[in-house]
Design a protein around this motif. Structure first.
Motif, mmCIF file in Angstrom:
data_model
loop_
_atom_site.group_PDB
_atom_site.id
_atom_site.type_symbol
_atom_site.label_atom_id
_atom_site.label_comp_id
_atom_site.label_asym_id
_atom_site.label_seq_id
_atom_site.Cartn_x
_atom_site.Cartn_y
_atom_site.Cartn_z
ATOM 1 N N VAL A 1 -26.795 -36.252 24.058
ATOM 2 C CA VAL A 1 -25.613 -35.401 23.954
ATOM 3 C C VAL A 1 -24.471 -36.212 23.352
ATOM 4 C CG1 VAL A 1 -26.183 -33.797 25.807
ATOM 5 C CG2 VAL A 1 -24.984 -35.903 26.347
ATOM 6 N N ILE A 2 -23.563 -35.504 22.711
ATOM 7 C CA ILE A 2 -22.427 -36.177 22.072
ATOM 8 C C ILE A 2 -21.210 -36.173 22.992
ATOM 9 C CG2 ILE A 2 -20.848 -36.085 20.100
ATOM 10 C CD1 ILE A 2 -23.180 -34.740 18.551
ATOM 11 N N ILE A 3 -20.978 -35.045 23.643
ATOM 12 C CA ILE A 3 -19.841 -34.931 24.554
ATOM 13 C C ILE A 3 -20.098 -35.792 25.785
ATOM 14 C CG2 ILE A 3 -18.559 -33.331 26.036
ATOM 15 C CD1 ILE A 3 -19.142 -31.137 24.024
ATOM 16 N N SER A 4 -19.059 -36.425 26.272
ATOM 17 C CA SER A 4 -19.166 -37.276 27.454
ATOM 18 C C SER A 4 -19.553 -36.456 28.686
ATOM 19 C CB SER A 4 -17.836 -37.979 27.713
ATOM 20 O OG SER A 4 -17.813 -38.550 29.003
ATOM 21 N N GLN A 5 -20.668 -36.817 29.291
ATOM 22 C CA GLN A 5 -21.093 -36.128 30.510
ATOM 23 C C GLN A 5 -20.106 -36.392 31.647
ATOM 24 O OE1 GLN A 5 -25.266 -36.158 31.584
ATOM 25 N NE2 GLN A 5 -25.829 -36.598 29.465
ATOM 26 N N ASN A 6 -19.456 -37.538 31.625
ATOM 27 C CA ASN A 6 -18.451 -37.831 32.663
ATOM 28 C C ASN A 6 -17.276 -36.864 32.575
ATOM 29 O OD1 ASN A 6 -19.887 -39.950 33.787
ATOM 30 N ND2 ASN A 6 -18.990 -41.447 32.391
ATOM 31 N N LYS A 7 -16.866 -36.521 31.348
ATOM 32 C CA LYS A 7 -15.765 -35.562 31.173
ATOM 33 C C LYS A 7 -16.183 -34.181 31.677
ATOM 34 C CE LYS A 7 -12.982 -38.063 28.361
ATOM 35 N NZ LYS A 7 -11.703 -38.498 28.690
ATOM 36 N N ILE A 8 -17.394 -33.769 31.321
ATOM 37 C CA ILE A 8 -17.893 -32.464 31.770
ATOM 38 C C ILE A 8 -18.004 -32.442 33.294
ATOM 39 C CG2 ILE A 8 -19.858 -30.868 31.709
ATOM 40 C CD1 ILE A 8 -18.257 -30.919 29.091
ATOM 41 N N LYS A 9 -18.487 -33.530 33.861
ATOM 42 C CA LYS A 9 -18.624 -33.614 35.323
ATOM 43 C C LYS A 9 -17.256 -33.506 35.996
ATOM 44 C CE LYS A 9 -21.016 -36.253 38.863
ATOM 45 N NZ LYS A 9 -21.911 -37.380 39.104
ATOM 46 N N ALA A 10 -16.260 -34.166 35.425
ATOM 47 C CA ALA A 10 -14.909 -34.094 35.995
ATOM 48 C C ALA A 10 -14.376 -32.666 35.958
ATOM 49 C CB ALA A 10 -13.974 -35.035 35.233
ATOM 50 N N ILE A 11 -14.635 -31.967 34.861
ATOM 51 C CA ILE A 11 -14.204 -30.570 34.757
ATOM 52 C C ILE A 11 -14.937 -29.719 35.787
ATOM 53 C CG2 ILE A 11 -14.221 -28.523 33.276
ATOM 54 C CD1 ILE A 11 -13.852 -30.513 30.885
ATOM 55 N N MET A 12 -16.244 -29.932 35.915
ATOM 56 C CA MET A 12 -17.033 -29.165 36.877
ATOM 57 C C MET A 12 -16.575 -29.426 38.307
ATOM 58 S SD MET A 12 -20.812 -29.579 35.153
ATOM 59 C CE MET A 12 -21.688 -28.627 36.402
ATOM 60 N N LYS A 13 -16.279 -30.681 38.623
ATOM 61 C CA LYS A 13 -15.878 -31.037 39.987
ATOM 62 C C LYS A 13 -14.479 -30.544 40.323
ATOM 63 C CE LYS A 13 -18.796 -34.568 41.579
ATOM 64 N NZ LYS A 13 -18.774 -35.606 42.560
ATOM 65 N N SER A 14 -13.726 -30.123 39.309
ATOM 66 C CA SER A 14 -12.390 -29.590 39.594
ATOM 67 C C SER A 14 -12.477 -28.228 40.271
ATOM 68 C CB SER A 14 -11.563 -29.498 38.305
ATOM 69 O OG SER A 14 -12.073 -28.493 37.454
ATOM 70 N N SER A 15 -13.665 -27.621 40.248
ATOM 71 C CA SER A 15 -13.871 -26.345 40.925
ATOM 72 C C SER A 15 -14.074 -26.583 42.420
ATOM 73 C CB SER A 15 -15.096 -25.633 40.353
ATOM 74 O OG SER A 15 -15.402 -24.497 41.132
ATOM 75 N N PRO A 16 -13.274 -25.949 43.269
ATOM 76 C CA PRO A 16 -13.413 -26.170 44.708
ATOM 77 C C PRO A 16 -14.741 -25.640 45.278
ATOM 78 C CG PRO A 16 -11.727 -24.511 44.264
ATOM 79 C CD PRO A 16 -12.181 -25.044 42.947
ATOM 80 N N GLU A 17 -15.384 -24.707 44.567
ATOM 81 C CA GLU A 17 -16.651 -24.155 45.050
ATOM 82 C C GLU A 17 -17.838 -25.084 44.809
ATOM 83 O OE1 GLU A 17 -15.131 -22.004 42.487
ATOM 84 O OE2 GLU A 17 -13.820 -21.070 43.946
ATOM 85 N N LEU A 18 -17.663 -26.069 43.954
ATOM 86 C CA LEU A 18 -18.768 -26.947 43.576
ATOM 87 C C LEU A 18 -18.746 -28.215 44.414
ATOM 88 C CD1 LEU A 18 -21.076 -27.125 41.514
ATOM 89 C CD2 LEU A 18 -19.526 -28.387 40.043
ATOM 90 N N GLU A 19 -19.823 -28.427 45.163
ATOM 91 C CA GLU A 19 -19.890 -29.605 46.022
ATOM 92 C C GLU A 19 -20.627 -30.762 45.356
ATOM 93 O OE1 GLU A 19 -21.437 -28.646 49.867
ATOM 94 O OE2 GLU A 19 -20.150 -26.899 50.055
ATOM 95 N N HIS A 20 -21.685 -30.452 44.610
ATOM 96 C CA HIS A 20 -22.518 -31.491 44.017
ATOM 97 C C HIS A 20 -22.925 -31.083 42.608
ATOM 98 C CE1 HIS A 20 -25.548 -34.597 43.615
ATOM 99 N NE2 HIS A 20 -26.424 -33.665 43.258
ATOM 100 N N VAL A 21 -22.945 -32.048 41.698
ATOM 101 C CA VAL A 21 -23.376 -31.803 40.324
ATOM 102 C C VAL A 21 -24.631 -32.648 40.089
ATOM 103 C CG1 VAL A 21 -22.789 -31.983 37.884
ATOM 104 C CG2 VAL A 21 -21.017 -31.408 39.546
#
Length: 101
Positions: free
Chosen positions: A23-43
């Motif tokens: 992948v080209i996009i940083s997975q760490n950036k995507i993970k940070a965006i995903m974790k900003s959701s309060p409903e998401l506990e684990h990625v």
């Protein structure tokens, strides 16, 4: 017709051999965006890879639509994206996120 029981027509999924370079996009950036959701506990790693890859494909698709725009130019701006979203019913979900002045 009799099937040989020692051979299966189904394939067994192999262990993931994906690397961060798939992948080209940083997975760490995507993970940070995903974790900003309060409903998401684990990625999970597989989910992270799939969301990252889907994001890349979506961005690529949008870029192609903008470049193929009949009003194409040598430079592209926000209003080019807004025009594409306005014309394409499949992108209606973005209309609330974009400002159409």
């Amino acid at each position: 017709m009799q099937q040989n029981s020692s051979k299966s027509s189904k394939t067994v999924p192999q262990t993931s051999t994906r690397t961060r370079t798939d992948v080209i996009i940083s997975q760490n950036k995507i993970k940070a965006i995903m974790k900003s959701s309060p409903e998401l506990e684990h990625v999970g790693n597989d989910a992270l890879f799939l969301i990252t890859k889907a994001t890349e494909l979506f961005v690529d698709h949008m870029a192609r639509l903008i470049v193929e725009n009949p009003k194409g130019s040598k430079s592209y701006e926000y209003n080019n994206l807004a025009e594409v979203v306005q014309r394409d019913d499949n992108l209606e979900f973005l209309k609330g996120a974009l400002n159409f002045d």
